[in-house]
Design a protein around this motif. Structure first.
Motif, short mmCIF file in Angstrom:
data_model
loop_
_atom_site.label_atom_id
_atom_site.label_comp_id
_atom_site.label_asym_id
_atom_site.label_seq_id
_atom_site.Cartn_x
_atom_site.Cartn_y
_atom_site.Cartn_z
N ALA A 161 -7.29 15.24 -13.41
CA ALA A 161 -6.46 13.96 -13.19
C ALA A 161 -6.41 13.88 -11.62
N ALA A 162 -6.79 14.90 -10.90
CA ALA A 162 -6.83 14.67 -9.25
C ALA A 162 -7.81 13.78 -9.02
N LEU A 163 -8.93 13.95 -9.33
CA LEU A 163 -10.02 12.91 -9.28
C LEU A 163 -9.97 11.64 -9.75
N GLU A 164 -9.30 11.32 -10.70
CA GLU A 164 -9.23 10.07 -11.23
C GLU A 164 -8.03 9.42 -10.48
N GLY A 165 -6.99 10.23 -10.18
CA GLY A 165 -5.70 9.48 -9.31
C GLY A 165 -6.60 8.89 -8.03
N ALA A 166 -7.40 9.97 -7.31
CA ALA A 166 -7.94 9.32 -6.13
C ALA A 166 -8.81 8.19 -6.30
N ALA A 167 -9.69 8.20 -7.23
CA ALA A 167 -10.41 7.02 -7.54
C ALA A 167 -9.56 5.79 -8.08
N LEU A 168 -8.52 5.88 -8.64
CA LEU A 168 -7.60 4.79 -8.64
C LEU A 168 -6.77 4.45 -7.52
N GLU A 169 -6.56 5.35 -6.71
CA GLU A 169 -6.15 4.82 -4.92
C GLU A 169 -7.15 4.06 -4.14
N VAL A 170 -8.36 4.58 -4.54
CA VAL A 170 -9.40 3.94 -3.70
C VAL A 170 -9.51 2.44 -4.30
N LYS A 171 -9.56 2.37 -5.69
CA LYS A 171 -9.74 1.03 -6.24
C LYS A 171 -8.69 0.05 -5.91
N LEU A 172 -7.40 0.56 -6.02
CA LEU A 172 -6.20 -0.24 -5.57
C LEU A 172 -6.20 -0.70 -4.31
N ALA A 173 -6.55 0.32 -3.32
CA ALA A 173 -6.71 -0.04 -1.74
C ALA A 173 -7.67 -0.98 -1.61
N GLY A 174 -8.93 -1.08 -2.37
CA GLY A 174 -9.75 -2.33 -2.36
C GLY A 174 -9.36 -3.55 -2.78
N GLU A 175 -8.41 -3.53 -3.78
CA GLU A 175 -7.98 -4.63 -4.63
C GLU A 175 -6.66 -5.18 -3.92
N ARG A 176 -6.34 -4.68 -2.71
CA ARG A 176 -5.24 -5.04 -2.19
C ARG A 176 -4.71 -6.41 -1.97
N LEU A 177 -3.86 -7.11 -2.33
CA LEU A 177 -3.25 -8.49 -2.12
C LEU A 177 -2.11 -8.44 -1.45
N ASP A 178 -2.02 -9.19 -0.61
CA ASP A 178 -0.54 -9.44 0.28
C ASP A 178 0.17 -10.52 -0.59
N MET A 179 1.03 -10.30 -1.28
CA MET A 179 1.55 -11.48 -1.98
C MET A 179 2.33 -12.30 -1.31
N THR A 180 2.80 -11.75 -0.01
CA THR A 180 3.80 -12.60 0.72
C THR A 180 3.07 -13.73 1.65
N LEU A 181 1.68 -13.51 1.62
CA LEU A 181 1.02 -14.33 2.34
C LEU A 181 1.22 -15.96 1.78
N PRO A 182 1.10 -16.91 2.74
CA PRO A 182 1.36 -18.20 2.06
C PRO A 182 0.08 -18.59 1.56
N ALA A 183 0.10 -19.37 0.38
CA ALA A 183 -1.15 -19.95 -0.34
C ALA A 183 -2.09 -20.53 0.70
N ALA A 184 -3.31 -20.57 0.43
CA ALA A 184 -4.40 -21.03 1.29
C ALA A 184 -4.30 -22.75 1.20
N ALA A 185 -4.01 -23.22 0.10
CA ALA A 185 -3.93 -24.65 -0.17
C ALA A 185 -2.68 -24.92 -0.68
N ALA A 186 -1.95 -26.25 -0.33
CA ALA A 186 -0.98 -26.39 -1.34
C ALA A 186 -1.34 -26.69 -2.63
N PRO A 187 -0.44 -26.38 -3.42
CA PRO A 187 -0.76 -26.66 -4.91
C PRO A 187 -0.94 -28.07 -5.11
#
Ligand code: PHE
Length: 365
Positions: A76-102
């Motif tokens: 459980a500890a190793l899987e949790g750590a692996a998930l943390e790493v994965k999530l950190a790698g996929e982190r998206l800042d949802m508050t950033l403005p969209a790159a292009a206007a829709p």
């Protein structure tokens, strides 16, 4: 410390030190696998005397349980750590403005259908749908339009080629949304309160007719329904849709095979700067009546065709052209432009993808 405890300490130490899931799995196999060290001890229990088994048995079982628990905890500890790493790698800042206007816009027909769903949902209506490729029975016969009925000719139907099926099964492009009345009555049963928006097809083309256009059907089936309910519903709907209380309706006797009595509904309007503005009494100075929709009390025969008892269940139905509703509210004058796919037209008349209509926010927001 017994041998077993020493063995457990050694194993749990190795487990705690495992740095990845593969190493952990190798440890599990080495201890608990078929040929594992702990499994080997368990196998010796069978050859012990009952007395020996009583003292040694619990110790070996405790060893196995301790190792199993340590494995689970580390996993459980190793899987949790692996998930943390994965999530950190996929982190998206949802508050950033969209790159292009829709890009692109919502077509006025889609917008109006969303507005209708919103308005009628507030009155307790659900949205129903049916197929655009219909059979003859649902589109005509069940709606009290038998084969020889002149109303069939009025519909300029696109039929599919005749096949070996019976006439009732002959396929066609639905000429109106009324077959959804039949489908809903047969599949849902009463009480019913639905609208059914969608595409319909007739072989017809000029400035106000296109071979494909949109209708919205309304159907209410319940006990004790009468024309008053119909009129109130239409008035409430049109006031919300046109966003004005100044809506005057005129119900004119008419004929549809599937309603009895039937009424064509006109709405008062006036011309302003070349545009038709809905509102006011059609007989007032500067005003006229405009035919808007067909309606009536659902014909007893239609209710019976759906397997319901018309002495118990009554209802009203109406059908409106959605494109026409859009033209009246948003000021387009040529229906054909709706379906040309001209980007300039869409940029001018289209709606922002995020401006979802709500009653509280203003229906055409
Ligand atoms: N189906 C009719 C049409 O297409 C409209 C209608 C619907 C009339 C329901 C009455 C009741 O013209």
């Amino acid at each position: 410390m017994s041998d077993y405890q020493a063995m457990q300490a050694e194993l749990t130490g190795a487990i705690a030190a495992a740095t990845d899931l593969d190493a952990l799995e190798a440890l599990r196999v080495a201890a608990l696998g078929k040929a594992g060290s702990v499994t080997g001890l368990l196998k010796t229990l069978g050859s012990l005397t009952p007395e020996e088994r009583q003292t040694v048995g619990p110790q070996i079982h405790a060893l196995r349980e301790g190792v199993t628990a340590a494995l689970a905890e580390r996993k459980a500890a190793l899987e949790g750590a692996a998930l943390e790493v994965k999530l950190a790698g996929e982190r998206l800042d949802m508050t950033l403005p969209a790159a292009a206007a829709p890009r692109g816009s919502v077509h006025p027909v889609s917008q109006v259908m969303d507005e209708l769903a919103e308005i009628f949902a507030d009155m307790g209506f659900a949205v129903a749908t049916g197929p655009e490729i219909e059979d003859d029975w649902h589109n005509f016969t069940a709606l009290n339009i038998p084969e020889t009925h002149p109303a069939r000719a009025m519909h300029d139907t696109f039929y599919f080629p005749e096949s070996s099926e019976s006439a009732a099964q002959r396929m066609l492009l639905r000429t109106h949304t009324s077959p959804v009345q039949i489908r809903t009555m047969m599949s849902e049963g009463p009480p019913i309160r639905i609208i059914a928006p969608g595409r319909v097809y007739r072989s017809d083309s000029d400035a106000t007719h296109t071979p494909m256009f949109h209708q919205v059907e309304g159907l209410v089936i319940d006990r004790g329904i009468h024309m008053g309910h119909l009129k109130w519903t239409l008035e409430t709907f049109l006031k919300a849709y046109f966003e004005t209380d100044d809506i005057v309706l005129r119900l004119r006797p008419s004929y549809f095979p599937f309603t009895e009595p039937s009424a064509e509904v006109d709405v008062g309007y006036k011309h302003e700067k070349g545009r038709r503005i809905v509102g006011g009494h059609g007989d007032d100075a500067g005003h006229s009546w405009m035919e808007l929709l067909g309606s009536g009390m659902v014909n007893r025969r239609v209710i019976a065709n759906c397997g319901l008892d018309p002495d118990v269940w009554q209802g009203f139905a109406f059908g409106v052209g959605v494109d026409r509703l859009a033209m009246l509210k948003y000021g387009m004058d040529d229906l054909r432009a709706f379906f040309d796919g001209d980007l300039r037209w869409l940029a001018h008349y289209g709606f922002g993808a995020l401006s979802v209509p709500t009653l509280s926010g203003g229906i055409s927001a």
